[in-house]
Design an enzyme around this catalytic site. Structure first.
Site, PDB file in Angstrom:
ATOM      1  NE  ARG A 188      -6.114   1.236  11.727  1.00 52.49           N
ATOM      2  CZ  ARG A 188      -4.879   0.761  11.085  1.00 52.49           C
ATOM      3  NH1 ARG A 188      -3.851   1.863  11.054  1.00 52.49           N
ATOM      4  NH2 ARG A 188      -4.562  -0.466  10.805  1.00 52.49           N
ATOM      5  CE  LYS A 210      -0.296   0.149   5.050  1.00 50.39           C
ATOM      6  NZ  LYS A 210      -1.231   0.372   5.970  1.00 50.39           N
ATOM      7  CB  CYS A 267      12.766  26.654  -1.494  1.00 51.24           C
ATOM      8  SG  CYS A 267      13.966  27.614  -0.664  1.00 51.24           S
ATOM      9  CG  MET A 268       7.284  23.772  -4.072  1.00 54.42           C
ATOM     10  SD  MET A 268       6.044  24.656  -5.236  1.00 54.42           S
ATOM     11  CE  MET A 268       5.084  25.509  -3.695  1.00 54.42           C
ATOM     12  CG  ASP A 269      10.386  23.707  -6.717  1.00 52.75           C
ATOM     13  OD1 ASP A 269       9.458  22.775  -6.703  1.00 52.75           O
ATOM     14  OD2 ASP A 269       9.899  24.770  -7.239  1.00 52.75           O
ATOM     15  CE1 TYR A 315      10.413  32.514  -0.590  1.00 51.87           C
ATOM     16  CE2 TYR A 315      10.824  30.360  -0.538  1.00 51.87           C
ATOM     17  CZ  TYR A 315      10.257  31.304  -1.192  1.00 51.87           C
ATOM     18  OH  TYR A 315      10.138  31.166  -2.497  1.00 51.87           O
ATOM     19  CG  HIS A 342      -2.402  -3.745  12.190  1.00 50.02           C
ATOM     20  ND1 HIS A 342      -1.386  -4.474  11.640  1.00 50.02           N
ATOM     21  CD2 HIS A 342      -2.119  -2.622  12.343  1.00 50.02           C
ATOM     22  CE1 HIS A 342      -0.454  -3.553  11.434  1.00 50.02           C
ATOM     23  NE2 HIS A 342      -0.756  -2.367  11.955  1.00 50.02           N
ATOM     24  NE  ARG A 376      -1.434  -7.718   8.424  1.00 47.86           N
ATOM     25  CZ  ARG A 376      -2.263  -8.104   9.466  1.00 47.86           C
ATOM     26  NH1 ARG A 376      -2.870  -9.268   9.395  1.00 47.86           N
ATOM     27  NH2 ARG A 376      -1.643  -7.328  10.699  1.00 47.86           N
TER      28      ARG A 376
END
Length: 369
Positions: free
Chosen positions: A136, A36, A303-305, A257, A165, A215
């Site tokens: 859960r 997953k 930063c973002m990139d 920043y 689980h 698992r």
């Protein structure tokens, strides 16, 4: 090797093989490979394609119907279990039946809802989920389990397995044992094709003679379930980038920043083409990367990139940078960030190319489109 970016994740399939073989040798029973969340960021199609020919990989576990269908369309013939509750439209249930996908039966209400969605002469495979203390999803009492078994329509449902689980198999023996005892008390003498409660931590730290399917999740990807530094498993993913630019700054000049970092002397600042859009979060400010055999500190806000690193004159444009890998383990990075290795791997975004290595050679490259 040509890539459209200098930032990439390296996936070592030899390490993946080593880890699953090690777990199987210890557990000595078939395994369900948990892929997953895009195989914890490793690429679930590629991981499933690699593992499908392992005789002891009995099933795959995913989180969504989309993942399950795409595995079938890829040619995966092993059983596929969706671990959570999926949306309950008639179309979804029709697809689950069409593609021979097993669903988790999480409650009596869920069973009654599904009953009205299954077409005549069609049958849905299910694994009954028991809630033994994590609170859960799942049936919470033996009475609920017996009521489900007494009322479920065998013409509509094929009960393939039963499972639970664990919340603390990696850290709390008392709570773990309480869940084990609750699970087997609820199961009693009932017979199922698959009885599975052993996750990676349970297989690593505990003994269980009744479960007939394990698992395998985090240990498959080379990390200790408790987050300990260990050489028992081999880390499958490493993350790299390259130095894009270097500039000299002077005392009092600031970086990034918010101008949160200030140089105290003449310093070299390297810019790297990786940022929080790649999954390398802003929390990494102040940590380090590995370049040419040495650690260098991340300065200024990520930063973002891009991000910036304080280096010296031994670092040059184009030098390879290890974000995590052989010299910076996921466990150490997780400890620095007060998180777990799972989160770090899952955060590596799909715009980061994945390079799959086997026997020292590139087997496949998957790039962001």
């Amino acid at each position: 090797m040509f890539l459209k970016r200098d930032t990439y994740a390296l996936i070592d399939l030899d390490h993946l093989k080593y880890n699953v073989e090690k777990v199987h040798q210890q557990f000595k029973r078939p395994l369900m490979a948990v892929i997953k969340a895009d195989a914890y960021g490793h690429g679930y199609k590629e991981v499933a394609s690699f593992l499908k020919d392992f005789d002891y990989i009995e099933m795959f576990a995913v989180a969504t119907l989309k993942e399950a269908i795409e595995l079938r369309e890829l040619g995966i013939k092993e059983g596929i279990l969706i671990l959570g509750a999926i949306p309950t439209s008639k179309e979804d249930i029709d697809l689950a039946i069409k593609y021979d996908i097993s669903l988790s039966m999480v409650s009596l209400d869920y069973m009654h809802l599904l009953t009205h969605l299954i077409e005549p002469h069609h049958k849905l495979k299910i694994h009954i989920k028991l809630d033994t203390g994590m609170h859960r999803i799942g049936l919470t009492t033996k009475e609920q389990l017996h009521e489900l078994l007494a009322t479920i329509n065998p013409d509509q449902f094929e009960i393939e397995g039963i499972f639970t689980h664990f919340a603390t198999a990696d850290c709390d023996d008392v709570a773990y044992q309480k869940q084990v005892d609750t699970f087997y008390d609820m199961v009693g003498d009932l017979k199922f094709k698959y009885i599975h409660c052993c996750n990676s931590a349970a297989m690593a730290y505990h003994e269980d003679t009744r479960s007939n399917l394990g698992r395998i999740g985090i240990t498959m990807y080379g990390c200790d379930p408790a987050g300990k530094e260990s050489d028992e498993f081999k880390q499958v993913m490493s993350l790299y980038t390259k130095v894009a630019m270097i500039k000299k700054i002077y005392p009092g000049e600031k970086v990034g920043y918010g101008l949160t970092y200030e140089a105290r002397q003449e310093e070299y600042i390297a810019t790297l083409p990786i940022g929080y859009a790649d999954g390398f979060t802003r929390r990494n400010q102040g940590r380090y990367v590995w370049i040419n055999g040495q650690r260098y500190q991340i300065v200024g806000r990520v930063c973002m990139d891009q991000m910036m690193v304080r280096v010296d004159d031994r670092v040059h444009v184009g030098d390879e940078v290890e974000i995590f890998g052989p010299h910076i383990s996921l466990e150490s990075m997780a400890k620095d960030l007060n998180t777990i290795s799972y989160e770090i791997m899952c955060l590596v975004s799909n715009r980061v190319p994945r390079i799959y290595m086997q026997n020292g050679s590139i087997k496949k490259i998957v790039e962001f489109k």
